[in-house]
Write an enzyme that holds these catalytic residues in place. Sequence first.
Site, mmCIF file in Angstrom:
data_model
loop_
_atom_site.group_PDB
_atom_site.id
_atom_site.type_symbol
_atom_site.label_atom_id
_atom_site.label_comp_id
_atom_site.label_asym_id
_atom_site.label_seq_id
_atom_site.Cartn_x
_atom_site.Cartn_y
_atom_site.Cartn_z
ATOM 1 N N LYS A 159 -0.569 -36.564 -82.639
ATOM 2 C CA LYS A 159 -1.394 -35.715 -83.495
ATOM 3 C C LYS A 159 -2.729 -36.405 -83.704
ATOM 4 O O LYS A 159 -2.795 -37.633 -83.723
ATOM 5 C CB LYS A 159 -0.719 -35.520 -84.859
ATOM 6 C CG LYS A 159 -1.247 -34.333 -85.628
ATOM 7 C CD LYS A 159 -0.706 -33.053 -85.029
ATOM 8 C CE LYS A 159 -0.854 -31.863 -85.931
ATOM 9 N NZ LYS A 159 0.109 -30.816 -85.510
HETATM 10 N N1 GLU Z 1 -0.763 -27.821 -83.567
HETATM 11 C C1 GLU Z 1 0.356 -27.102 -83.062
HETATM 12 C C2 GLU Z 1 1.653 -27.659 -83.611
HETATM 13 O O1 GLU Z 1 1.671 -28.312 -84.641
HETATM 14 C C3 GLU Z 1 0.349 -26.961 -81.545
HETATM 15 C C4 GLU Z 1 0.378 -28.250 -80.781
HETATM 16 C C5 GLU Z 1 0.196 -28.073 -79.273
HETATM 17 O O2 GLU Z 1 0.183 -26.965 -78.790
HETATM 18 O O3 GLU Z 1 0.051 -29.119 -78.632
HETATM 19 O O4 GLU Z 1 2.696 -27.415 -83.107
#
Ligand code: GLU
Length: 415
Positions: free
Chosen positions: A106
Site C-alpha cells: 500500500k
Molecule cells: N485500493 C484497492 C484495494 O484496497 C485496490 C487495490 C488494487 O487494485 O491494487 O483493494
Amino acid sequence: MAQDSSMLDGTIASIDTAVRSLGLEDDMRETLVVPWREIQVGLPVQMDDGNVRVFRGYRSQHNAARGPYKGGIRYHPNADLDHTRALGMLMTWKTALADVPFGGAKGGVSVNPRELSTGELNRLTRRYTMSIHHVIGVNRDIPAPDLGTSAQTMAWIMDAYGSIHGHTPGIVTGKPIELGGSLGRAEAPGRGAAVVGCRAIVDSGSTPDQCTVAVQGFGAVGAAAAQTMFDNGAKVIAVSDVDGAIINTSGLDIPALLRIVLDGGSVSDYADADPLDNVDLLTLDCDLLIPAAIEDVITPENAPDVRASIIVEGANRPVTSVADEILADAGKNVIPDILANAGGVIASYFEWAQNIQVFNWELERVNRELDKKMHEAYDVTKAQADRNGGSMRKAAFDVAVSRVAETVKIRGYVG
Ligand code: GLU
C-alpha cells in the site's frame, strides 16, 4: 470492555489468530507479519501561490511470496507509516483469498486532496512517483487507486514512470480506459461487494428482492455496490457521502442518484428522500449494511446499535476489532474487507493481464470473470467457516494466511 486496538494491531491480531489455528511456527509468523520492504519519502511540491510544501509519502511492500506487490495509493490526512503498513498487509491477504497472482502493498501520502488544485495534485503525484519508481515495476509492485486517488492519479504515475522506463501501461491499474485501463475496473469493488452481499443474503434464507440496504459512502465502492444491489432487486433505502445522508424507506432510485453524482452533485441533491444524520445511517433498521467509506466507523460505541444482520465491509477495516466481537456476539454476519472489497484488485489483475498481452477484454468478460472469482472466494471462505464454526473474517484469514504460508515454504524461506 476490551481496549480497541489500532488498525495495525487489529490486522496483526487477525494474522495471529490464523497463525494459531493453522499451527504455524514462530519463524513463519515473523515472515508473514514483518513487511518485506518499506520506503518513506519527503515530497517538496510547489504550490500555486509559489510556496513550497513538503508532504510525507510512504510505500509499504508487505509480502510478495505469491507474486509482485499490489495495492492502492491513498491520499489522506491520516496516512502515516503504520496506517499504510496495515493496509499493505490487508492487500496480501486479499490477493491470496481472491487467488490472484500478487502479493500485497500500500502507498500513502499525508494530504487532504480536496485542499489541493489539480495542478498541485499533478506535481505531488509526479514527485511521489519519482521517489518510489525504483521499487515499483510491472513485475515488482503495481499501484492502483485508493481513497483520495483516481484514474487521473494513475495516469500521472504512468506518465512519470514512463518518462524514465519507457511506455509501461502495466505499471498501474485503475487507469483511464484511454491509457489502457480496463472496462469494469472502476465498478469492480462495489460490484464484488454486492455479489458477496447477495450470497450472504441467500445463505441467511432470504433473497435480495426481500431485503433493504443502507450504504455508507457513495464514492467508487459504495455507488457501484448500491447500483448492483438495486439491479439485484434489493431496496436501497439510505446512502451517504461526505456532505450528508438521505433516506427513503420505499427505496431510492439509484440510477437517478448516480446521474446526479456523475454530474458533480452530492447525494443530498436527490429530491425524493429525507435528510438523515450520517452517523444514524450505520444503525438504521435494514437487512444489509455496506460501510464503504473509511475505516473505524463501526466502533464499540455504535456496534450494539447496529440493526442490520449482514454487514459487508466495502471499505478497508470499517469495523474495529472490539466492534467485530460485539457484532459476532449479537449473531451478526460480517463479510470481511479482504473478501468483500476484493473485486477491485481482481479487476486490477485483469487490467494488468490485458496490458501485458496488449489485448483488451470486453466488459461482459471482465464482469463474468470477476463474478466467478468473487463466488469462488466466497465459497472457500464459507466452507472454512462452516468447518470451523467461526466468523467469516476468521475463515477468510485462515484461507489467505495458509495460502501465503504455503508459497513462503515452497520458495524455501522457512522450512
Ligand atoms: N485500493 C484497492 C484495494 O484496497 C485496490 C487495490 C488494487 O487494485 O491494487 O483493494
